[in-house]
Enzyme design. Structure first.
Site, PDB file in Angstrom:
ATOM      1  N   ASP A  90      37.482 115.266 158.149  1.00  0.00           N
ATOM      2  CA  ASP A  90      37.889 114.115 157.357  1.00  0.00           C
ATOM      3  C   ASP A  90      36.709 113.659 156.508  1.00  0.00           C
ATOM      4  O   ASP A  90      35.563 114.043 156.742  1.00  0.00           O
ATOM      5  CB  ASP A  90      38.395 112.993 158.270  1.00  0.00           C
ATOM      6  CG  ASP A  90      37.362 112.565 159.295  1.00  0.00           C
ATOM      7  OD1 ASP A  90      36.334 111.975 158.899  1.00  0.00           O
ATOM      8  OD2 ASP A  90      37.554 112.827 160.504  1.00  0.00           O
ATOM      9  N   GLU A 144      30.419 149.787 157.731  1.00  0.00           N
ATOM     10  CA  GLU A 144      30.735 148.351 157.816  1.00  0.00           C
ATOM     11  C   GLU A 144      29.485 147.506 157.543  1.00  0.00           C
ATOM     12  O   GLU A 144      29.553 146.471 156.885  1.00  0.00           O
ATOM     13  CB  GLU A 144      31.311 148.016 159.202  1.00  0.00           C
ATOM     14  CG  GLU A 144      32.728 148.544 159.403  1.00  0.00           C
ATOM     15  CD  GLU A 144      33.227 148.359 160.831  1.00  0.00           C
ATOM     16  OE1 GLU A 144      34.409 148.042 160.999  1.00  0.00           O
ATOM     17  OE2 GLU A 144      32.419 148.542 161.786  1.00  0.00           O
TER      18      GLU A 144
END
Ligand code: GLA
Length: 728
Positions: free
Chosen positions: A534, A614
């Site tokens: 928030d 990777e």
């Protein structure tokens, strides 16, 4: 710009694209007359119509005039008990037991610069950034005065609101409800949009037309919550990304909140946003003032895209207090999903070494580093390094990491305690719980009573001594359960209704103290991922771990919903292992990188286990992220295609403010044979410029926006790609 027309009692707040107006009307009642696309001015109270409505009472001042009723007029700040039966922004309980508040205008003040709120998060701005309007109202009988504060950030179309209530009488007054936001519309043909879900599925967008009565979301969990976010939108029925009027409203608050929209009997709408009334009862002694958490509004005349971009810009410039002061945030690796609580120094350093070689800059030691913390059943509160795992202590680990070229970061959960801890054994009365009740546990842990300064002081001192002499750049402040049995021995029975709010004030107080003590440390907020995402937390923690769900495809939805209010730079996002730890989904590493780099980027997996190919991909991802850092963190976000649309890839773009550069990210869903060809129409480019795409072909901006770019057909599930556009 704030214009006060004294003669007509009018206050007109202009921002670049919007106008907000209120009027101290007949009898001193403050009426809301307009909020919407910018207009030249005038007295918009002409839009208010009067009629004698049955069962809508009339104040004494109106005499025989039955057309004047608080029940039907658009109010600037609604009160319970005096004839307005719609959602109240203020409910008072007075010493005589009555619940009546009836406010009349008494004065105003206009100031350069933005007001601040003591002990609460708030947008900030100096004289050139914002102006403040303070309007004073009074209930003479109750001897209560109310100050309505407005902050106007013209350039960002942002209007903030906060409220101060002062008891000017002789006896105590009880606040039963308080919302800084009360916004009336003389129309009801609007949609209400909320962002909802749960742990690991936060902030999914839900939209529905307003129906008669009240629709609301909120939290009574003591935290803003995974379930509903203190950000909502009201919009025209046909509003979309780039068209239609919409109103975004956020509350800068991390505790119990309520956001409610009421479609009333006369087809009006009221939106309120403030502290949730459940178990809220604040005692205002004579002379005392209560400040309600700030609300912030952006109205966009042209859809959700411009609304979000205004929120993002103003949050970055006037809410986030970034200790790194504009220098890029480091790419991090977090130990949690790599090792959970099971590690030793060798394991950590071997992971760190591998990560450093790939370009990672910060190593975050997550949960499990403090005494006896081998799983989540013990030790919270005992903030001392576990010498079994860390023989050199935190300082030794930080020094070893520094030698590898890495900064050091650490996980903490200051608000919590385990029963199996020295802290709990010494202070069993420091947890929230009414006497005589067996404990209710969440993740096996209890909540410390952060209303009490001595509890906060103890936690502060113990974390401070744990960090003494440690070269640290980052802290992750976690919070892993909701509040229950909310009761504190520090307050008498009649004041237990203050505990939820005082808890939040206590959290803010300690966060502020951390910021002062470690001014160069970046604090990332976290509450089991996105349980406290928030604008209140963002004031203290300029980034927040977006969700405990690290699956790239679920994250598309979570980050998409989050992006309506909160900027990319605030969303912690990591590449994790495949199959994913939360849902078992297999996704390509490239796609995990594409999604995570639309956030504050990092890794959270055992990179030692990656194949050479990777690792090569990870190195490339980090280099690409660094290359586009300015675009991603300070650019404008354009949502091009939402996730989950039937067969259509999710797509979004970060565009530089000068529109000369853009990064377009595309993630396709699960595959099928005979896929249709897709063309992606871009947004936010300069139509007059030509852009080189990924260093190759050159395309005109107007063509890319009007006709689009042909997307390659993906082979396999969840493929992604990025287009880096640079103007020639
Ligand atoms: C929470 C956080 C995770 C991790 C764990 C550690 O769930 O959201 O990222 O830090 O706690 O216990």
């Amino acid at each position: 710009m704030i214009i006060h027309d004294k003669q007509n009692g009018l206050f007109t707040l202009h921002t670049r694209s919007t106008t907000y107006q209120m009027k101290a009307g007949p009898y001193g009642v403050l009426l809301h007359t307009y909020y919407g696309p910018r207009i030249s001015g005038g007295d918009l109270s002409c839009l208010i119509r009067y009629a004698d409505r049955g069962f809508s009472p009339n104040p004494d001042e109106a005499g025989a005039d039955r057309t004047y009723s608080l029940d039907t007029l658009p109010q600037e700040f609604s009160c319970a008990g005096a004839g307005d039966f719609r959602l109240p922004a203020l409910e008072l309980e007075l010493p005589d037991g009555s619940h009546v508040a009836d406010l009349r205008y008494t004065g105003c003040e206009i100031r350069r610069g933005k007001y601040a709120l003591e002990g609460l998060p708030a947008f900030f701005g100096g004289e050139g950034d914002a102006d403040t309007l303070a309007v004073t109202l009074e209930d003479r009988t109750a001897q209560v005065s109310v100050e309505l504060l407005y902050g106007v950030f013209e350039e960002y179309d942002l209007i903030t609101r906060a409220v101060r209530v002062t008891n000017r009488g002789e006896g105590p007054v009880y606040l039963r409800q308080i919302s800084s936001l009360c916004l009336d519309f003389q129309r009801a043909d609007l949609d209400f949009i909320t962002f909802d879900g749960g742990h690991t599925v936060e902030r999914y967008l839900h939209r529905s037309p307003l129906r008669p009565g009240v629709q609301s979301v909120g939290s009574v969990r003591g935290m803003s919550s995974h379930q509903h976010n203190p950000f909502v939108i009201l919009c025209e029925r046909d509003a979309g990304e780039e068209h239609g009027v919409c109103y975004g409203a956020m509350l800068l608050y991390s505790g119990n909140f309520q956001a409610a929209a009421e479609r009333s009997q006369f087809e009006d709408t009221r939106l309120t946003m403030g502290i949730h009334p459940f178990h809220f009862r604040w005692v205002l002694a004579p002379g005392e003032t209560f400040t309600a958490p700030e609300a912030a509004l952006v109205c966009s005349p042209g859809g959700f895209g411009p609304m979000s971009r205004q929120f993002h810009r103003v949050i970055r410039a006037h809410l986030l207090r970034d200790p790194l002061a504009g220098s890029p945030k480091p790419v991090l690796i977090n130990s949690w999903e790599a090792f959970y609580a099971s590690f030793d120094t060798d394991k950590l350093l071997s992971l760190a070494k591998e990560a450093a070689a790939l370009g990672v800059e910060l190593f975050v030691l997550d949960d499990g580093w403090f005494v006896h913390r081998d799983d989540d059943t013990s030790s919270l509160g005992d903030w001392r390094a576990d010498e079994r795992k860390l023989p050199g202590g935190l300082a030794g680990l930080a020094a070893s990491l520094r030698a590898l070229g890495l900064d050091f970061g650490l996980w903490i959960e200051p608000e919590m305690v385990s029963e199996d801890s020295e802290l709990y054994r010494a202070h069993p009365d420091w947890v929230l719980c009414p006497p005589g009740r067996p404990h209710i546990r969440g993740r096996g842990q209890l909540v410390l009573d952060f209303t009490r300064p001595e509890v906060r002081e103890h936690i502060f001192q113990s974390i401070r001594s744990a960090l003494a002499g440690v070269d640290i750049r980052y802290l992750k402040w976690d919070m892993n359960r909701c509040l229950t049995q909310v009761w504190s021995p520090s307050l008498p029975a009649g004041r237990q209704g203050e505990v939820y709010h005082r808890y939040v004030l206590g959290v803010y107080d300690l966060l502020e103290r951390f910021r002062r003590e470690w001014p160069r440390v970046l604090i990332e907020g976290c509450a089991g991922g996105g349980g406290r995402f928030d604008a209140g937390m963002l004031y203290y923690t300029p980034q927040i771990w977006c969700s405990d769900n690290t699956d790239a495809i679920d994250r598309l939805h979570i980050q998409y919903g989050t992006s309506f209010a909160y900027p990319t730079c605030a969303m912690g996002a990591h590449v994790s292992v495949s199959p994913n730890e939360q849902n078992g989904r297999v996704t390509p590493l490239e796609t995990r990188g594409t999604v995570a780099m639309s956030g504050a980027f990092g890794y959270e997996l055992d990179v030692r286990a990656l194949s050479p190919e990777e690792k090569e991909t990870v190195s490339r991802q980090i280099a690409a992220y660094k290359d586009c850092y300015g675009l991603i963190h300070y650019g404008d976000l354009y949502r091009l295609s939402p996730p989950g649309a039937d067969g259509v890839p999710a797509a979004w773009a970060h565009v530089s403010p000068d529109r000369r550069e853009a990064l377009v990210s595309v993630v396709a869903g699960s595959t099928r044979a005979a896929r249709p060809f897709r063309t992606l129409r871009l947004k936010g480019l300069d139509p007059a410029l030509r852009y080189r795409v990924n260093g190759g072909e050159s395309c005109p901006g107007d063509v890319l926006m009007a006709a689009g770019y042909p997307l390659p057909a993906p082979r396999g599930d969840y493929q992604s790609f990025q287009l880096h556009l640079i103007a020639e």
